[in-house]
Scaffold this motif. Structure first.
Motif, short mmCIF file in Angstrom:
data_model
loop_
_atom_site.label_atom_id
_atom_site.label_comp_id
_atom_site.label_asym_id
_atom_site.label_seq_id
_atom_site.Cartn_x
_atom_site.Cartn_y
_atom_site.Cartn_z
N ALA A 289 63.40 50.15 21.74
CA ALA A 289 62.47 49.02 21.70
C ALA A 289 61.42 49.38 20.66
N ASP A 290 60.69 48.38 20.15
CA ASP A 290 59.57 48.68 19.27
C ASP A 290 58.50 49.39 20.10
N ALA B 263 48.69 62.49 16.15
CA ALA B 263 48.60 61.22 15.43
C ALA B 263 48.63 60.09 16.45
N ARG B 264 47.70 59.18 16.34
CA ARG B 264 47.61 58.05 17.27
C ARG B 264 48.07 56.78 16.59
N ASP B 265 48.45 55.81 17.39
CA ASP B 265 48.81 54.49 16.88
C ASP B 265 49.97 54.51 15.89
N VAL B 266 50.98 55.31 16.18
CA VAL B 266 52.17 55.38 15.34
C VAL B 266 53.18 54.34 15.84
N THR B 267 53.70 53.54 14.93
CA THR B 267 54.68 52.51 15.29
C THR B 267 56.09 53.02 15.02
N PHE B 268 56.94 52.91 16.04
CA PHE B 268 58.36 53.24 15.92
C PHE B 268 59.16 51.96 16.07
N VAL B 269 60.15 51.77 15.20
CA VAL B 269 60.93 50.54 15.17
C VAL B 269 62.25 50.72 15.93
N ASN B 270 62.57 49.75 16.76
CA ASN B 270 63.80 49.73 17.55
C ASN B 270 65.02 50.05 16.69
N GLY B 271 65.81 51.05 17.14
CA GLY B 271 67.07 51.38 16.48
C GLY B 271 66.96 52.31 15.28
N ILE C 36 57.73 65.18 11.93
CA ILE C 36 58.54 64.00 12.27
C ILE C 36 58.52 63.11 11.04
N ASP C 37 59.69 62.61 10.68
CA ASP C 37 59.86 61.86 9.45
C ASP C 37 60.37 60.46 9.76
N GLY C 38 59.72 59.45 9.19
CA GLY C 38 60.16 58.08 9.39
C GLY C 38 59.96 57.25 8.14
N THR C 39 60.60 56.11 8.09
CA THR C 39 60.47 55.24 6.93
C THR C 39 59.23 54.36 7.00
N GLU C 40 58.68 54.14 8.21
CA GLU C 40 57.52 53.27 8.38
C GLU C 40 56.20 54.01 8.17
#
Length: 160
Positions: free
Chosen positions: A70-71, A105-113, A136-140
């Protein structure tokens, strides 16, 4: 969005609640669960409440993967690997290794899937060696990094 914490504790990495809640929860076996309704990944999953889970990564052998189902709007706690102390041999006075870096880190958004690579930094492996990075590595978002601690030094007898 639901609350979640991802933690890399080492080193180590945790994804979800505040650092204090994370440490209290990590010591409570009754909170350990097999899965979370919001994400997959982690070596330990802890249930803080019906809407709060902590995914803890502790393995340093290979990067782990965190995949939200989920987001999510979350906190990330990272601890880099600690440095190794130096070894004494005769008239040499060894120093202790440095603690691994700590990042929350606060307020980090993770995208579903989306799969996020989680690396847990190992501690220094031999006399005077530094600890490794946790991340931790993400595209967002830009990679979130906690650096490893420095290795302990040596001082000859009588050195100032």
């Amino acid at each position: 969005m639901n609350k979640l914490m991802v933690a890399a504790v080492a080193g180590a990495v945790a994804l979800g609640a505040s650092a204090g809640t994370f440490l209290d929860t990590l010591n409570a076996d009754s909170r350990k669960v097999d899965s979370s309704p919001y994400a997959t990944g982690g070596d330990i999953i802890l249930k803080v409440s019906d809407t709060e889970y902590v995914h803890v990564f502790t393995g340093t052998a290979a990067p782990g993967s965190f995949v939200p189902t989920a987001d999510l709007f979350s906190r990330v706690l990272l601890v880099g690997g600690g440095g190794a102390g130096a070894v004494s041999n005769g008239s040499v006075y060894p120093g202790g290794g440095g603690a691994g870096g700590f990042v929350e880190a606060r307020d980090v958004t993770f995208v579903n899937g989306t799969a996020y690579a989680v690396t847990v930094g190992a501690g220094g492996q031999k006399s005077g060696s530094s600890g490794s990075v946790s991340s931790i590595d993400g595209t967002e978002f830009e990679t979130i990094t906690a650096y490893g601690g420095g290795g302990g030094g040596k001082s000859a007898a009588g050195a100032a």
